[in-house]
Design a protein around this motif. Sequence first.
Motif, short mmCIF file in Angstrom:
data_model
loop_
_atom_site.label_atom_id
_atom_site.label_comp_id
_atom_site.label_asym_id
_atom_site.label_seq_id
_atom_site.Cartn_x
_atom_site.Cartn_y
_atom_site.Cartn_z
N ILE A 42 0.85 -1.19 0.00
CA ILE A 42 0.00 0.00 0.00
C ILE A 42 0.89 1.24 0.00
O ILE A 42 1.88 1.30 0.72
N THR A 43 0.51 2.22 -0.80
CA THR A 43 1.17 3.52 -0.79
C THR A 43 0.11 4.57 -0.52
O THR A 43 -0.95 4.56 -1.13
N LEU A 44 0.42 5.45 0.45
CA LEU A 44 -0.48 6.56 0.70
C LEU A 44 0.34 7.81 0.96
O LEU A 44 1.55 7.75 1.12
N THR A 45 -0.34 8.95 0.93
CA THR A 45 0.34 10.21 1.20
C THR A 45 0.46 10.40 2.70
O THR A 45 -0.23 9.74 3.48
N ALA A 46 1.32 11.33 3.10
CA ALA A 46 1.46 11.65 4.52
C ALA A 46 0.18 12.29 5.06
O ALA A 46 -0.01 12.37 6.26
N ASN A 47 -0.70 12.71 4.17
CA ASN A 47 -2.02 13.21 4.58
C ASN A 47 -3.06 12.09 4.58
O ASN A 47 -4.25 12.34 4.66
N ARG A 48 -2.59 10.85 4.45
CA ARG A 48 -3.40 9.64 4.60
C ARG A 48 -4.43 9.42 3.48
O ARG A 48 -5.51 8.92 3.74
N SER A 49 -4.06 9.74 2.27
CA SER A 49 -4.87 9.40 1.10
C SER A 49 -4.21 8.22 0.40
O SER A 49 -3.01 8.28 0.08
N ILE A 50 -4.97 7.17 0.16
CA ILE A 50 -4.41 5.99 -0.49
C ILE A 50 -4.13 6.31 -1.95
O ILE A 50 -4.97 6.83 -2.67
N LYS A 51 -2.91 5.98 -2.39
CA LYS A 51 -2.50 6.21 -3.77
C LYS A 51 -2.49 4.92 -4.58
O LYS A 51 -2.79 4.93 -5.76
N SER A 52 -2.10 3.81 -3.93
CA SER A 52 -2.09 2.55 -4.66
C SER A 52 -2.15 1.37 -3.70
O SER A 52 -1.71 1.47 -2.54
N ILE A 53 -2.71 0.28 -4.21
CA ILE A 53 -2.74 -0.99 -3.50
C ILE A 53 -2.36 -2.07 -4.50
O ILE A 53 -2.94 -2.13 -5.59
N THR A 54 -1.39 -2.88 -4.14
CA THR A 54 -0.96 -3.99 -4.98
C THR A 54 -1.25 -5.28 -4.21
O THR A 54 -0.79 -5.45 -3.08
N ILE A 55 -2.00 -6.19 -4.85
CA ILE A 55 -2.43 -7.42 -4.20
C ILE A 55 -1.90 -8.62 -4.98
O ILE A 55 -2.12 -8.73 -6.19
N ASP A 56 -1.22 -9.51 -4.28
CA ASP A 56 -0.75 -10.75 -4.87
C ASP A 56 -1.96 -11.60 -5.26
O ASP A 56 -2.96 -11.64 -4.55
N ASP A 57 -1.87 -12.29 -6.40
CA ASP A 57 -2.99 -13.11 -6.89
C ASP A 57 -3.45 -14.15 -5.87
O ASP A 57 -4.64 -14.47 -5.81
N GLU A 58 -2.54 -14.66 -5.08
CA GLU A 58 -2.90 -15.67 -4.07
C GLU A 58 -3.96 -15.14 -3.10
O GLU A 58 -4.87 -15.86 -2.69
N LEU A 59 -3.85 -13.86 -2.74
CA LEU A 59 -4.81 -13.28 -1.80
C LEU A 59 -6.20 -13.13 -2.41
O LEU A 59 -7.20 -13.11 -1.68
N LEU A 60 -6.27 -13.06 -3.72
CA LEU A 60 -7.56 -12.91 -4.37
C LEU A 60 -8.40 -14.19 -4.30
O LEU A 60 -9.60 -14.16 -4.55
N GLN A 61 -7.77 -15.29 -3.93
CA GLN A 61 -8.47 -16.57 -3.84
C GLN A 61 -9.20 -16.75 -2.51
O GLN A 61 -10.05 -17.63 -2.37
N ASP A 62 -8.85 -15.93 -1.51
CA ASP A 62 -9.40 -16.10 -0.16
C ASP A 62 -9.86 -14.74 0.36
O ASP A 62 -9.07 -13.93 0.83
N LYS A 63 -11.17 -14.50 0.29
CA LYS A 63 -11.74 -13.21 0.65
C LYS A 63 -11.42 -12.83 2.10
O LYS A 63 -11.02 -11.70 2.36
N GLU A 64 -11.58 -13.74 3.03
CA GLU A 64 -11.33 -13.44 4.44
C GLU A 64 -9.86 -13.10 4.69
O GLU A 64 -9.55 -12.17 5.45
#
Length: 107
Positions: A42-64
């Motif tokens: 996760i990348t966000l600004t110092a003002n706490r706005s999310i700029k990007s999220i990168t998710i490994d494909d393995e995590l996409l298989q398990d919602k919880e």
Amino acid sequence: MFGDMMGMMNKLKETQKKVEETKERLNYVLVDEQSTDGKLKITLTANRSIKSITIDDELLQDKEMLEDYLIMTINKAIEKATNVNETELAAVAKDGMPDIPGLDMFK
């Protein structure tokens, strides 16, 4: 006395301007955080706005599991960004405080 008061008021206005400029600059200061295994980034600004999220494909298989990763990693990123934000703003505020005897809030 009146001149001192005007000087303090001018210094406070200058400090307020610097605080606002610092808040704006913090929109461009990026904070990176990732899960311990690197599957979520996760990348966000110092003002706490999310700029990007990168998710490994393995995590996409398990919602919880993905939800758990998101909560843990986003919270760590927010904490890190908050620390940067507060440190930067406190430094500007401390630097711009007028010298008022008995008022040593930032010392």
